[in-house]
Design a protein around this motif. Structure first.
Motif, PDB file in Angstrom:
ATOM      1  N   LYS A  60       0.837  -1.211   0.000  1.00  0.00           N
ATOM      2  CA  LYS A  60       0.000   0.000   0.000  1.00  0.00           C
ATOM      3  C   LYS A  60       0.866   1.253   0.000  1.00  0.00           C
ATOM      4  CE  LYS A  60      -3.695  -2.203   2.513  1.00  0.00           C
ATOM      5  NZ  LYS A  60      -4.092  -2.597   3.817  1.00  0.00           N
ATOM      6  N   THR A  61       1.970   1.202   0.690  1.00  0.00           N
ATOM      7  CA  THR A  61       2.866   2.347   0.750  1.00  0.00           C
ATOM      8  C   THR A  61       3.488   2.607  -0.620  1.00  0.00           C
ATOM      9  OG1 THR A  61       3.316   1.909   3.071  1.00  0.00           O
ATOM     10  CG2 THR A  61       4.901   3.309   1.911  1.00  0.00           C
ATOM     11  N   ALA A  62       3.955   1.546  -1.279  1.00  0.00           N
ATOM     12  CA  ALA A  62       4.524   1.706  -2.619  1.00  0.00           C
ATOM     13  C   ALA A  62       3.480   2.282  -3.576  1.00  0.00           C
ATOM     14  CB  ALA A  62       5.045   0.364  -3.139  1.00  0.00           C
ATOM     15  N   GLU A  63       2.255   1.789  -3.499  1.00  0.00           N
ATOM     16  CA  GLU A  63       1.185   2.302  -4.364  1.00  0.00           C
ATOM     17  C   GLU A  63       0.915   3.779  -4.091  1.00  0.00           C
ATOM     18  OE1 GLU A  63      -1.464  -1.744  -5.017  1.00  0.00           O
ATOM     19  OE2 GLU A  63      -1.852  -0.490  -3.270  1.00  0.00           O
ATOM     20  N   ALA A  64       0.865   4.142  -2.821  1.00  0.00           N
ATOM     21  CA  ALA A  64       0.602   5.548  -2.471  1.00  0.00           C
ATOM     22  C   ALA A  64       1.708   6.454  -2.998  1.00  0.00           C
ATOM     23  CB  ALA A  64       0.465   5.692  -0.959  1.00  0.00           C
ATOM     24  N   LEU A  65       2.949   6.054  -2.809  1.00  0.00           N
ATOM     25  CA  LEU A  65       4.072   6.860  -3.286  1.00  0.00           C
ATOM     26  C   LEU A  65       4.062   6.951  -4.805  1.00  0.00           C
ATOM     27  CD1 LEU A  65       6.789   5.387  -0.916  1.00  0.00           C
ATOM     28  CD2 LEU A  65       5.982   7.749  -0.898  1.00  0.00           C
ATOM     29  N   TYR A  66       3.857   5.831  -5.471  1.00  0.00           N
ATOM     30  CA  TYR A  66       3.938   5.803  -6.929  1.00  0.00           C
ATOM     31  C   TYR A  66       2.844   6.642  -7.584  1.00  0.00           C
ATOM     32  CZ  TYR A  66       4.834   4.312 -11.630  1.00  0.00           C
ATOM     33  OH  TYR A  66       5.143   4.333 -12.963  1.00  0.00           O
ATOM     34  N   ASN A  67       1.719   6.792  -6.914  1.00  0.00           N
ATOM     35  CA  ASN A  67       0.623   7.569  -7.472  1.00  0.00           C
ATOM     36  C   ASN A  67       0.869   9.072  -7.408  1.00  0.00           C
ATOM     37  OD1 ASN A  67      -1.626   5.918  -8.547  1.00  0.00           O
ATOM     38  ND2 ASN A  67      -1.277   4.866  -6.625  1.00  0.00           N
ATOM     39  N   ARG A  68       2.015   9.473  -6.868  1.00  0.00           N
ATOM     40  CA  ARG A  68       2.465  10.865  -6.922  1.00  0.00           C
ATOM     41  C   ARG A  68       1.545  11.851  -6.213  1.00  0.00           C
ATOM     42  NH1 ARG A  68       4.242   7.870 -10.993  1.00  0.00           N
ATOM     43  NH2 ARG A  68       6.100   8.395 -12.154  1.00  0.00           N
ATOM     44  N   LYS A  69       0.831  11.354  -5.222  1.00  0.00           N
ATOM     45  CA  LYS A  69      -0.035  12.209  -4.404  1.00  0.00           C
ATOM     46  C   LYS A  69       0.713  12.543  -3.117  1.00  0.00           C
ATOM     47  CE  LYS A  69      -3.720  11.910  -6.974  1.00  0.00           C
ATOM     48  NZ  LYS A  69      -4.615  12.943  -7.365  1.00  0.00           N
TER      49      LYS A  69
END
Length: 173
Positions: A60-69
């Motif tokens: 979830k952390t990788a997804e949050a970071l990658y989404n550039r928000k």
């Protein structure tokens, strides 16, 4: 709020106490499929990661970071992703009252633009980047010589022999 945490919040005493005010500002959506989650993240102003327990690194952390928000997270949520702790769009808070304050600041602020170096670092979060390194990592491992089959007379061999017999994979001798 998305995920299993929505039910915890919905039933929490703080949320119940301020239910009227919170209902106007908070959507508790619960667990969602991948497509819906992607759409919700795209629409979000800030991604919260109030993770305080669990094991391993957190996808979830990788997804949050990658989404550039902009991301508001606990230090624990960034385990395995410590290289992003000091990013301009990442804010950390471990105490609930600090998390609330940092979240409010993030919602009032404009997100910082990412430069090409930032985007290149985000690309290291992708599976394609992670898996690209595997051949050289495997090649660097020392080679082990195959051991001859264990002698059933020694302790390890007797144990393995007995285990195989018990599982029905070897006949009794």
């Amino acid at each position: 709020m998305v995920g299993g945490v929505a039910d915890q919040i919905r039933n929490g005493p703080g949320f119940l106490r301020h239910r009227g005010a919170d209902n106007a500002r908070v959507e508790l959506l619960g667990t969602q499929d991948g497509a819906t989650l992607s759409a919700l993240i795209e629409l979000a102003d800030v991604v919260m990661l109030p993770i305080v327990e669990g094991g391993g690194t957190n996808i979830k952390t990788a997804e949050a970071l990658y989404n550039r928000k902009p991301v508001v997270a606990t230090t624990f949520a960034l385990r395995g992703y410590e290289q992003f702790k000091h990013w301009r769009n990442v804010r950390l808070a471990d105490r609930p009252e600090d998390f609330r304050d940092v979240l409010a600041q993030a919602l009032r602020s404009e997100p910082e633009a990412l430069n090409s170096a930032d985007i290149a670092q985000l690309d290291t979060l992708l599976w394609s980047s992670t898996l690209r390194k595997l051949p050289e990592l495997f090649a660097a491992l020392p080679r082990r010589q195959r051991q001859p089959a264990a002698n059933p007379a020694d302790g390890r061999g007797r144990f393995l022999h007995a285990l195989l017999q018990r599982l029905g994979l070897r006949r009794r001798s």
